[in-house]
Design a protein around this motif. Structure first.
Motif: not given
Length: 356
Positions: A109-118
């Motif tokens: 992932s290059r956007s949401i998957g890289a910028w969102v962290r639980a």
């Protein structure tokens, strides 16, 4: 939305992974929790009630480059056994069926998957209990402005029915992020083609098919209204297509192929297809705004082969009849010439006999 990925082999070549995605990721209006159920294993996910709202169908944010947003996912175990679920985010994409799907674990992932962290990579939930999982959206300072879509997921891997098969059941909620800055929505109509299928009736109309691709060349999420018209030479014999289903909202850079049937088209030899598309932009308040229309034309052939064949047969018959009539006239003229010549010769012979 359901998506099933085909089995894939590990490095050892013996283990396959079957991914089952059950996610509230589509652009719907339902505010209920997304549910995954298989036997005694049942869990739901929903948005947490906070300053962003209480009954949200998905997560949505507008964040400046370098900024961040904090929110939470609520996971509830409705089964009879404890659940150990992985929690992570992934980028979204539009499938060829027009549904939003998420990248699987093997794709970067290059956007949401890289910028969102639980705040945790996994969560354990007792039967009948729920847990709130906070997460943070951190937008890089150099992130380009525009729209990004993905989701936050819970995942449960279990052995499948077949040997060496692992079933990955994923349940998640869509995240739409707009990075502040210059929003430049743009939609292009590309690769327009016309196909025509005639009829056996030489004086009848046929059916045409207009195909083209919608290409989101801007940085905003876009859908579109569409209109297709076919005309003959010099704009004559105009025929409009019926209602065209709206395409899915396309992410920046995505393409969507459209096939439009057009009925009762007069085969006017040369057809012109005019595709008029009105881009539709959804703003932060989820209201839709129409942008300036985009028009593209293309040309194609619509040859009335049956009529041409009939004309060839009629013309051929007329030519054959003319030839026959002409030949008959020539024969009559020759016979008349021969009769006159014979009469003259006979008269000359008679006159010569009288002199002698």
């Amino acid at each position: 939305m359901h998506a099933v990925a085909p089995p894939r082999r590990t490095a050892a070549g013996r283990t396959a992974l079957l991914v089952l995605l059950l996610a509230a990721l589509a652009f719907g209006t339902s505010t209920g929790p997304a549910r995954a159920a298989e036997g005694d294993v049942t869990w739901t996910v929903r948005t947490a009630a906070n300053d962003y709202g209480e009954d949200r169908s998905s997560f949505g944010y507008t964040v400046n480059p370098g900024g961040e947003a904090e929110d939470a996912l609520v996971v509830a175990n409705h089964g009879t056994d404890p659940l150990n679920l992985a929690v992570y985010a992934a980028d979204g994409f539009t499938t060829d069926k027009g549904q939003l799907d998420l990248l699987t674990g093997g794709k970067k992932s290059r956007s949401i998957g890289a910028w969102v962290r639980a705040d945790r990579a996994s969560v354990r939930i007792a039967p009948g209990k729920s847990a709130e999982v906070p997460f943070t959206v951190k937008v890089p300072s150099d992130a380009p402005p525009g729209d990004y879509v993905g989701g936050i997921l819970t995942s449960l891997k279990q052995p499948g029915d077949g040997e060496g098969i692992t079933v990955d059941r994923r349940l998640g909620i869509r995240i739409k992020l707009r990075v502040s800055g210059a929003l430049k929505p743009a939609l292009a109509v590309e690769d327009v083609h016309i196909g025509y299928r005639g009829t056996a009736n030489p004086f009848g109309t046929g059916d045409a098919t207009v195909t083209y691709s919608l290409h989101n060349t801007g940085n905003a999420l876009l859908s579109a209204g569409q209109k297709v018209t076919l005309t003959g030479p010099f704009g004559t014999l105009s025929t409009e297509a019926g209602a065209i289903a709206a395409p899915p909202e396309l992410l920046p850079g995505e393409r969507w192929k459209v096939t439009v049937p057009v009925h009762d088209v007069t085969p006017a030899l040369r057809l012109t297809a005019t595709v008029a598309v009105t881009p539709l932009l959804t703003d932060a308040a989820n209201s839709t705004r129409a942008l300036g229309p985009v028009r593209t034309t293309a040309h194609g052939w619509a040859v009335p082969w049956t009529l041409l064949l009939l004309l060839v047969l009629v013309l051929g018959g007329a030519v054959a009849a003319f030839v026959l009539v002409r030949r008959a006239r020539v024969r009559r003229a020759r016979r008349e010439e021969e009769r006159v010549r014979d009469a003259v010769e006979q008269a000359l012979r008679d006159k010569a006999e009288q002199r002698s």
